[in-house]
Design a protein around this motif. Structure first.
Motif, PDB file in Angstrom:
ATOM      1  N   ALA A  18      -1.123  -3.669 -19.404  1.00 25.70           N
ATOM      2  CA  ALA A  18      -0.548  -2.995 -18.248  1.00 25.70           C
ATOM      3  C   ALA A  18       0.178  -1.729 -18.666  1.00 25.70           C
ATOM      4  N   GLY A  19       0.070  -0.691 -17.854  1.00 23.42           N
ATOM      5  CA  GLY A  19       0.740   0.576 -18.098  1.00 23.42           C
ATOM      6  C   GLY A  19       0.480   1.519 -16.947  1.00 23.42           C
ATOM      7  N   ASP A  20       1.308   2.528 -16.799  1.00 26.16           N
ATOM      8  CA  ASP A  20       1.159   3.491 -15.718  1.00 26.16           C
ATOM      9  C   ASP A  20       0.059   4.485 -16.087  1.00 26.16           C
ATOM     10  N   LEU A  21      -1.123   4.300 -15.541  1.00 24.83           N
ATOM     11  CA  LEU A  21      -2.280   5.109 -15.920  1.00 24.83           C
ATOM     12  C   LEU A  21      -2.464   6.356 -15.067  1.00 24.83           C
ATOM     13  N   ASN A  22      -1.791   6.439 -13.932  1.00 26.21           N
ATOM     14  CA  ASN A  22      -1.994   7.593 -13.064  1.00 26.21           C
ATOM     15  C   ASN A  22      -0.719   8.354 -12.749  1.00 26.21           C
ATOM     16  N   TYR A  67      -0.619  11.525 -22.547  1.00 19.81           N
ATOM     17  CA  TYR A  67      -1.237  10.719 -21.501  1.00 19.81           C
ATOM     18  C   TYR A  67      -1.797   9.423 -22.085  1.00 19.81           C
ATOM     19  N   PRO A  68      -1.810   8.357 -21.285  1.00 19.76           N
ATOM     20  CA  PRO A  68      -2.248   7.055 -21.814  1.00 19.76           C
ATOM     21  C   PRO A  68      -3.749   6.989 -22.039  1.00 19.76           C
ATOM     22  N   ASP A  69      -4.116   6.384 -23.149  1.00 20.36           N
ATOM     23  CA  ASP A  69      -5.499   6.095 -23.493  1.00 20.36           C
ATOM     24  C   ASP A  69      -5.692   4.580 -23.510  1.00 20.36           C
ATOM     25  N   PRO A  99       1.746  11.094 -17.922  1.00 20.23           N
ATOM     26  CA  PRO A  99       2.262  10.567 -19.169  1.00 20.23           C
ATOM     27  C   PRO A  99       3.054   9.298 -18.942  1.00 20.23           C
ATOM     28  N   ASP A 100       3.577   8.770 -20.024  1.00 20.31           N
ATOM     29  CA  ASP A 100       4.461   7.609 -19.972  1.00 20.31           C
ATOM     30  C   ASP A 100       5.533   7.847 -18.927  1.00 20.31           C
ATOM     31  N   ARG A 101       5.832   6.811 -18.128  1.00 16.84           N
ATOM     32  CA  ARG A 101       6.777   6.996 -17.051  1.00 16.84           C
ATOM     33  C   ARG A 101       8.192   7.197 -17.555  1.00 16.84           C
ATOM     34  N   GLN A 102       8.422   7.181 -18.861  1.00 17.59           N
ATOM     35  CA  GLN A 102       9.727   7.509 -19.406  1.00 17.59           C
ATOM     36  C   GLN A 102       9.916   9.018 -19.558  1.00 17.59           C
ATOM     37  N   GLY A 106      -7.564   9.356 -21.839  1.00 17.74           N
ATOM     38  CA  GLY A 106      -7.189   9.775 -20.499  1.00 17.74           C
ATOM     39  C   GLY A 106      -7.018  11.286 -20.441  1.00 17.74           C
ATOM     40  N   ASP A 107      -7.434  11.894 -19.329  1.00 14.98           N
ATOM     41  CA  ASP A 107      -7.347  13.352 -19.200  1.00 14.98           C
ATOM     42  C   ASP A 107      -6.132  13.789 -18.391  1.00 14.98           C
ATOM     43  N   GLY A 108      -5.255  12.854 -18.027  1.00 16.09           N
ATOM     44  CA  GLY A 108      -4.089  13.208 -17.235  1.00 16.09           C
ATOM     45  C   GLY A 108      -4.350  13.204 -15.749  1.00 16.09           C
ATOM     46  N   LYS A 109      -5.583  12.909 -15.340  1.00 17.87           N
ATOM     47  CA  LYS A 109      -5.937  12.882 -13.918  1.00 17.87           C
ATOM     48  C   LYS A 109      -6.531  11.536 -13.526  1.00 17.87           C
TER      49      LYS A 109
END
Length: 410
Positions: A380-384, A91-93, A5-8, A111-114
């Motif tokens: 840009a975003g934390d995707l993993n 989770y990011p899409d 998920p979001d790194r926050q 995104g499936d969270g993986k």
């Protein structure tokens, strides 16, 4: 790669608010969500968020490398990308915008969270000549909607989200005959609803004020330059969001100052008086608390224009001499040192991440990609879920891909 998920928030605490769900590190400037006032990502606050829950063995600062992961196999006229949680799973899409001068359907990847992304149901916009897909809660529904900027003769669309990633056409804005390129979204009149600034090439540009029910009052910006790129941010620090245009066709780029009520009677120049610019980003590059402008001008090179705190910009500091044709730019803190990097996409050449040395005046280049096609837009975003921002790269005439942020040597 494993997505999170979001790194926050931690993986067990999915993010639910539109502002937190929008993982738009691409907009290190003002973002466009429906907040009560301007929302600017300041480097100190962002750095504090970045370090929550991160492994101590992963130091911040320095150069990074990027693993290229294909997002698609086809080569279409992709034009831009956005990142956010659109279906409410934390989770990011990815929104991959397509079209430009041709009518092509834009896509969503869930995104499936993986770290795996699967195509979402088709969007109701179908095939359009789209340049950007900004994400914002346009009606205070609690869900992020999509604002598509479409070239003539296609209508400019608002796609409403039901919170599960299913979209319907909620309305239109502006004139379908406008030669629109990109658009930016943010609250311009202080009513808490996101408004829209439109970049029209070869024609007058507009700001379109949202009444919260998707009715828009579109107002001309006098003497606006021919533009393909626009941003919304509080440049002069007065608490009201201004509108920044990069001139596309050999003219003067301008900042339109906001009186706080959505009126833009004052304007100030930035950059060369006769330049052609697609690639622009707004961020606090030197960490002084004032938003600066970075831009790559065709045949002139790439520059950072530092803000004196009153919305005035100097001659610019060159960080790259002219090489390939620059088409796109984002700013994002890719090494978590509280200073944003500058990421530039080129035509038929590798993209480049320019790593900020912390002063906002000197940068070290790291190239990425195979140099095919044209990089038209990025996000840009934390995707993993590892706490390091990754980058989605939208290319025309070559497949789009994800840049997975990795430490050097791994």
């Amino acid at each position: 790669m494993r997505a999170g998920p979001d790194r926050q928030a931690s993986p067990r605490q999915p993010v639910t608010s539109p502002t937190n769900r929008a993982l738009l590190y691409s907009t290190f400037l003002l973002t466009a969500f429906a907040t009560a006032g301007p929302t600017v990502f300041h480097t100190d606050a962002l750095a504090a968020q970045n370090h929550k829950g991160q492994e101590p063995s992963l130091p911040s600062g320095g150069l990074r490398t990027f693993e290229i992961v294909p997002l698609e196999t086809v080569s279409e006229t992709s034009s831009n990308a956005s990142i956010a949680d659109l279906n409410g799973d934390g989770y990011p899409d990815i929104v991959l915008v397509k079209g430009r001068h041709w009518q092509v359907p834009s896509l969503i990847f869930f995104g499936d969270g993986k770290g795996h992304f699967t195509p979402a149901p088709p969007l109701p916009s179908r095939a359009t000549k789209s340049y950007s897909g900004s994400l914002a809660d346009m009606t205070k529904s609690g869900h992020l909607d999509i604002v598509l900027s479409n070239d003539q003769p296609d209508p400019k669309l608002i796609l409403l989200n039901d919170g599960k990633g299913n979209f319907t056409v909620g309305g239109t804005y502006g004139d379908p005959h406008w030669p629109t390129r990109n658009a930016a979204v943010g609250d311009l009149n202080g009513d808490g609803y996101p408004d829209i600034a439109v970049a029209n090439r070869g024609a007058t540009s507009y700001v379109c004020l949202n009444d919260g029910k998707l009715h828009f009052d579109c107002r001309r910006l006098e003497d606006s330059p021919s533009a393909a790129t626009v941003a919304i941010a509080d440049i002069d620090g007065d608490g009201a969001n201004d509108v920044i245009y990069a001139c596309r066709d050999s003219c003067q780029s301008l900042v339109y100052s906001n009186d706080g009520k959505g009126n833009f009677t004052q304007r100030a120049p930035w950059g060369p008086p006769h330049s052609s610019t697609r690639a622009m980003a707004v961020a606090d590059f030197d960490g002084d608390g004032h938003l600066d402008i970075a831009a790559c001008h065709e045949r002139l090179g790439c520059f950072v224009y530092l803000n004196d705190g009153k919305g005035h910009f100097g001659a610019g500091i060159q960080f790259q001499k002219p090489e390939a044709l620059p088409y796109s730019m984002i700013a994002a803190d890719l090494n978590r040192d509280r200073r944003p990097e500058i990421v530039v996409g080129y035509v038929n050449a590798a993209g480049v991440v320019y790593f900020n040395d912390g002063t906002g005046k000197k940068y070290r280049p790291v190239r990425f990609g195979d140099g095919k096609g044209s990089i038209y837009g990025m996000a840009a975003g934390d995707l993993n879920g590892d706490g390091w921002p990754d980058v989605v790269v939208a290319r025309s005439d070559a497949p789009s891909f994800v840049m997975v942020n990795r430490p050097i040597g791994k």
